[in-house]
Enzyme design. Structure first.
Site, mmCIF file in Angstrom:
data_model
loop_
_atom_site.group_PDB
_atom_site.id
_atom_site.type_symbol
_atom_site.label_atom_id
_atom_site.label_comp_id
_atom_site.label_asym_id
_atom_site.label_seq_id
_atom_site.Cartn_x
_atom_site.Cartn_y
_atom_site.Cartn_z
ATOM 1 C CB CYS A 65 33.289 44.106 37.257
ATOM 2 S SG CYS A 65 34.048 45.083 38.568
ATOM 3 C CG HIS A 102 34.452 39.771 52.390
ATOM 4 N ND1 HIS A 102 35.306 38.952 51.686
ATOM 5 C CD2 HIS A 102 33.481 40.150 51.516
ATOM 6 C CE1 HIS A 102 34.858 38.829 50.452
ATOM 7 N NE2 HIS A 102 33.752 39.553 50.314
ATOM 8 C CG HIS A 105 36.832 37.763 45.986
ATOM 9 N ND1 HIS A 105 35.531 38.074 46.344
ATOM 10 C CD2 HIS A 105 37.147 36.617 46.649
ATOM 11 C CE1 HIS A 105 35.084 37.152 47.177
ATOM 12 N NE2 HIS A 105 36.041 36.258 47.377
ATOM 13 C CG ASP A 109 40.204 40.434 35.446
ATOM 14 O OD1 ASP A 109 40.446 41.080 36.492
ATOM 15 O OD2 ASP A 109 39.079 39.988 35.182
ATOM 16 N NE ARG A 118 38.335 42.562 37.485
ATOM 17 C CZ ARG A 118 37.336 41.783 37.926
ATOM 18 N NH1 ARG A 118 36.389 42.276 38.691
ATOM 19 N NH2 ARG A 118 37.294 40.504 37.590
ATOM 20 C CB CYS A 120 36.582 43.009 42.277
ATOM 21 S SG CYS A 120 34.860 43.151 41.848
#
Length: 132
Positions: A65, A102, A105, A109, A118, A120
Site C-alpha cells: 500500500c 496522528h 489509520h 483487510d 492493517r 497503515c
C-alpha cells in the site's frame, strides 16, 4: 507515563516540517516515499513526537500500500483509535496514546491468519529502534 503536551512552537522546533504536518495536522506522506520495507530485524517502532513504543517489527507485513503496515500495536494501550469521517471517507484514525500524534489509520483487510487488521502508519510518524 502521563500525557505529553507541547505548544505548537515546541512541536515545530522538535519535528521536521513533514513530521509536523503528518503528526500534528493529521496529514499523510506520499505512498512509497518512506520506510515501508519489511525486514527480519528485531526492534520496536516508537512515536517520533514523544518516543512512546508503538509497534513491534515482528508484526510488520508487506501490504503493498506504500506505507508501513502492522497487524497490531505493541500493546492495546499504545495507541488510540477514533472515527475519522474526513475526505468523504469513513475510516478509523490511529493516534499515539501518549501525545495524540496522528499515526495513520487501521483497516480490516490485514492478514486473516493473524488479527485481520492493517495498521497503515506513516513512516515519518515513527522511528525504528533495532534490537529492542
Amino acid at each position: 507515563m502521563g500525557k505529553v503536551q507541547k505548544t505548537e512552537a515546541e512541536w515545530r522546533e522538535k519535528l521536521t516540517p513533514e513530521q509536523y504536518h503528518v503528526t500534528r495536522e493529521k496529514g499523510t506522506e506520499r505512498p512509497f516515499t518512506g520506510d515501508y520495507q519489511v525486514e527480519a530485524v528485531q526492534g520496536i517502532y516508537h512515536c517520533v513526537c514523544c518516543g512512546a513504543p508503538l509497534f513491534e517489527n515482528e508484526h510488520k507485513f508487506e501490504a503493498h500500500c506504500g506505507w508501513p503496515s502492522f497487524d497490531r500495536p505493541l500493546a492495546a494501550a499504545s495507541v488510540e483509535e477514533h472515527q475519522d469521517d474526513s475526505h468523504g471517507m469513513r475510516r478509523i484514525e490511529v493516534t499515539c496514546r501518549r501525545c495524540d500524534a496522528h499515526l495513520g489509520h487501521v483497516f480490516p483487510d490485514g492478514p486473516a491468519e493473524t488479527t485481520g487488521q492493517r495498521y497503515c502508519i506513516n513512516s515519518v510518524a515513527i522511528t525504528f529502534h533495532a534490537g529492542e
